[in-house]
Design a protein around this motif. Structure first.
Motif, PDB file in Angstrom:
ATOM      1  N   GLY A   1       0.798  -1.215   0.000  1.00 12.88           N
ATOM      2  CA  GLY A   1       0.000   0.000   0.000  1.00 12.88           C
ATOM      3  C   GLY A   1       0.833   1.268   0.000  1.00 12.88           C
ATOM      4  O   GLY A   1       2.038   1.261   0.240  1.00 12.88           O
ATOM      5  N   GLY A   2       0.152   2.390  -0.265  1.00  9.54           N
ATOM      6  CA  GLY A   2       0.827   3.672  -0.410  1.00  9.54           C
ATOM      7  C   GLY A   2       1.485   4.165   0.863  1.00  9.54           C
ATOM      8  O   GLY A   2       2.575   4.752   0.822  1.00  9.54           O
ATOM      9  N   THR A   3       0.844   3.950   2.015  1.00  8.68           N
ATOM     10  CA  THR A   3       1.415   4.418   3.285  1.00  8.68           C
ATOM     11  C   THR A   3       2.751   3.751   3.564  1.00  8.68           C
ATOM     12  O   THR A   3       3.719   4.412   3.985  1.00  8.68           O
ATOM     13  CB  THR A   3       0.444   4.111   4.443  1.00  8.68           C
ATOM     14  N   PHE A   4       2.819   2.438   3.299  1.00 10.38           N
ATOM     15  CA  PHE A   4       4.078   1.711   3.507  1.00 10.38           C
ATOM     16  C   PHE A   4       5.156   2.232   2.540  1.00 10.38           C
ATOM     17  O   PHE A   4       6.322   2.409   2.933  1.00 10.38           O
ATOM     18  CB  PHE A   4       3.859   0.216   3.276  1.00 10.38           C
ATOM     19  N   ALA A   5       4.766   2.504   1.296  1.00  8.41           N
ATOM     20  CA  ALA A   5       5.720   3.016   0.310  1.00  8.41           C
ATOM     21  C   ALA A   5       6.278   4.381   0.733  1.00  8.41           C
ATOM     22  O   ALA A   5       7.475   4.652   0.589  1.00  8.41           O
ATOM     23  CB  ALA A   5       5.064   3.140  -1.067  1.00  8.41           C
ATOM     24  N   LEU A   6       5.424   5.249   1.308  1.00 11.02           N
ATOM     25  CA  LEU A   6       5.887   6.546   1.788  1.00 11.02           C
ATOM     26  C   LEU A   6       6.832   6.399   2.982  1.00 11.02           C
ATOM     27  O   LEU A   6       7.784   7.174   3.135  1.00 11.02           O
ATOM     28  CB  LEU A   6       4.692   7.425   2.169  1.00 11.02           C
ATOM     29  N   THR A   7       6.579   5.383   3.821  1.00 11.09           N
ATOM     30  CA  THR A   7       7.476   5.113   4.953  1.00 11.09           C
ATOM     31  C   THR A   7       8.859   4.691   4.450  1.00 11.09           C
ATOM     32  O   THR A   7       9.887   5.139   4.959  1.00 11.09           O
ATOM     33  CB  THR A   7       6.885   4.010   5.853  1.00 11.09           C
ATOM     34  N   VAL A   8       8.854   3.811   3.435  1.00  4.69           N
ATOM     35  CA  VAL A   8      10.124   3.377   2.833  1.00  4.69           C
ATOM     36  C   VAL A   8      10.864   4.587   2.239  1.00  4.69           C
ATOM     37  O   VAL A   8      12.082   4.726   2.379  1.00  4.69           O
ATOM     38  CB  VAL A   8       9.880   2.318   1.734  1.00  4.69           C
ATOM     39  N   LEU A   9      10.110   5.487   1.568  1.00  8.24           N
ATOM     40  CA  LEU A   9      10.702   6.691   0.989  1.00  8.24           C
ATOM     41  C   LEU A   9      11.344   7.558   2.070  1.00  8.24           C
ATOM     42  O   LEU A   9      12.480   8.042   1.905  1.00  8.24           O
ATOM     43  CB  LEU A   9       9.630   7.499   0.248  1.00  8.24           C
ATOM     44  N   PHE A  10      10.621   7.749   3.176  1.00  8.80           N
ATOM     45  CA  PHE A  10      11.132   8.600   4.255  1.00  8.80           C
ATOM     46  C   PHE A  10      12.435   8.036   4.818  1.00  8.80           C
ATOM     47  O   PHE A  10      13.416   8.772   5.006  1.00  8.80           O
ATOM     48  CB  PHE A  10      10.085   8.711   5.359  1.00  8.80           C
ATOM     49  N   LEU A  11      12.447   6.713   5.100  1.00 13.55           N
ATOM     50  CA  LEU A  11      13.653   6.086   5.646  1.00 13.55           C
ATOM     51  C   LEU A  11      14.804   6.156   4.639  1.00 13.55           C
ATOM     52  O   LEU A  11      15.952   6.414   5.008  1.00 13.55           O
ATOM     53  CB  LEU A  11      13.364   4.634   6.024  1.00 13.55           C
TER      54      LEU A  11
END
Length: 544
Positions: free
Chosen positions: A14-24
């Motif tokens: 999902g998108g929320t997990f992808a944004l978390t990966v981006l942030f890290l």
């Protein structure tokens, strides 16, 4: 590779997990790459956030399922990538538009064409990752990341190797500037942008003055060091202004100046000329000016002339004009005024006599040529009659002829002159008068030769004349002569910029200089600095 991971994260978690990966990922990148300014990291993070948000929204709206790969819904993956890709192209295109200017449509079209294949590969890699993760979980993720790291390393090595080979092909190893072939490629590109996007530019050709003399004196290895030193100076000044500088061949160089009018190019080249004059280097005492100097010719692209061969030829003609003027100067193509044919032969005859200086005092020869060139322009600015125009131009050409009587060691002395030596130098105006009178033909030039060092306040020489006692043309010649002396390098004397010389003229108006004649001369110089003179080149200096 990172886009493949982000897309796979959207499809599986999902998108929320992808944004978390981006942030890290961005946090780790900031810690590792500290040389990049913080705002660039922020811009990169913002662009990826919009791309991921857009792609995940489309994936949800089209009924994409998380945690599994559905081959029957390939169009969902493709449309998600399309949105991801389009947002990227628009935002990056807008960034380059702000950075480099130009037409947005052209930039976006070029970026779209160049990156389409890369993003199709990204989609395939993301689907591979989805299949590996959904079927083999952690082992699949490990396998993908291992392959991705190895491929990234291999691509990086190939990229560095390509850049190294490309740089060797595009760079001149002696100076660090771009090569002749790369310059021609970029000149054609600049011409295309002028035609398609109306992006104007100016071209300058530079020639290192009297380089052969330096080579003969110190040998080719030291000459190569001078070329390298000069090239680095040009590179530093041009790169800070986003100008392209190249070694054109031998001791000749070229500079492409995007969005520079001929006036702006002239101002930059004069600034560069002064910097070069004032930069010390071993052995410069063999040069006539006692410093490193160059001559330059400038041409601004126009609708009449925008073919590569034309641009180079016109800039080269301006360069030849700068050399004819006495070197260590900058000329714009089309700047020189036309001379009446009635005095061209006289100019040629006097010019031949002037060449006697070449064997004794090269500086005086070049100085006389430059003063002559200023006089040609000022004759028109002042709207002189034909007779007065002839007197000013010919008088300017031979005003220092009396220096032929001064011993060579005094003329070329680099330390301060003694009182007796200075008195000898001051007599050159009287000796010049005698030489001119001896010819008989040019006796009407005597007032300019004899009186060009008289001052408006009466403190000049040889007679201490003042105000209207000094002939008007001699007062004009005094201004021109002084201005050239101020802006041209001599041993142990730092040049003034054009602006500094103008301040000096204003400061001494009413003292050394005629206050009324100073005004049009300053206006002429300022016009030359800001707009360039607009008359076509007639090749009058070639007559000398």
């Amino acid at each position: 590779m990172d886009s493949s991971v982000f897309l796979a994260s959207i499809f599986v978690f999902g998108g929320t997990f992808a944004l978390t990966v981006l942030f890290l990922s961005e946090l780790v990148t900031m810690l590792i790459d500290r040389k990049t300014t913080w705002w660039k990291h922020l811009v990169n993070f913002s662009i990826y956030t919009l791309m991921i948000s857009g792609a995940s929204s489309v994936y949800y709206l089209l009924g994409g399922q998380l945690g599994q790969f559905d081959s029957s819904r390939t169009h969902v993956y493709f449309l998600s990538l399309t949105v991801y890709f389009c947002i990227n192209v628009l935002l990056i295109g807008f960034y380059f538009l702000l950075l480099h200017k130009g037409k947005q449509f052209e930039i976006i079209k070029s970026f779209f064409r160049d990156s389409l294949f890369a993003y199709l590969s990204t989609l395939l890699l993301s689907i591979v990752l989805v299949v590996l993760v959904t079927n083999n979980r952690y082992f699949g993720l490990f396998l993908f990341l291992a392959i991705a790291c190895l491929l990234s390393h291999a691509f990086r090595r190939l990229f560095l190797m390509y850049n190294e080979l490309s740089e060797k092909a595009n760079k001149d190893h002696r100076t660090g500037l771009f090569s002749h072939s790369y310059f021609e490629e970029k000149l054609e590109e600049a011409i295309r942008e002028y035609r398609d996007q109306e992006r104007s530019f100016s071209l300058a050709l530079l020639d290192l003055d009297d380089f052969k003399k330096y080579n003969d004196a110190f040998g080719h290895p030291q000459g190569d060091k001078l070329l390298s030193f000069f090239g680095k100076l040009i590179k530093t000044e041009c790169e800070s202004r986003q100008l392209l500088a190249a070694r054109y061949g031998g001791e000749e160089f070229a500079v492409i100046m995007p969005e520079y009018s001929k006036a702006k190019a002239f101002a930059f080249m004069n600034e560069l000329r002064k910097k070069v004059n004032d930069t010390p280097f071993d052995g410069v005492e063999v040069f006539p000016h006692g410093c490193i100097s160059f001559s330059a010719g400038i041409y601004e692209v126009s609708k009449d002339n925008y073919y590569k061969s034309q641009l180079v030829d016109l800039a080269d003609r301006a360069l030849s004009m700068a050399k004819e003027k006495g070197k260590n100067t900058v000329m714009i193509y089309g700047e020189q005024n036309q001379l009446p044919q009635s005095i061209e032969k006289e100019i040629h005859d006097l010019g031949q006599q002037l060449k006697i200086f070449l064997s004794k005092d090269v500086y005086t020869f070049k100085h006389s040529k430059r003063v002559y060139s200023y006089a040609v322009d000022m004759a028109e600015v002042l709207e002189l009659s034909d007779d007065d125009r002839r007197l000013l131009i010919l008088g300017a050409l031979i005003h220092d002829i009396g220096k032929l009587e001064i011993p060579r060691d005094v003329l070329n002395k680099k330390s301060k002159l003694t009182a007796d030596e200075w008195e000898m130098v001051k007599k050159h105006v009287l000796w010049g008068k005698e030489i001119v009178l001896a010819t008989g033909k040019y006796k009407d030039l005597v007032p300019l030769v004899e009186l060009h060092h008289e001052r408006y306040d009466g403190n000049g020489y040889p007679y201490g004349l003042k105000n209207e006692e000094i002939p008007r043309l001699a007062r004009m010649l005094c201004i021109i002569d002084s201005f050239d002396a101020m802006t041209t390098e001599r041993p142990y004397q730092v040049t003034k910029t054009l602006e500094e010389a103008i301040e000096e003229l204003n400061r001494f108006a009413g003292k050394q200089f005629d206050p009324e004649l100073v005004v049009p001369f300053i206006q002429y110089i300022q016009t030359k600095m800001t707009t360039g003179l607009k008359r076509e080149l007639e090749g009058s200096e070639e007559a000398i």
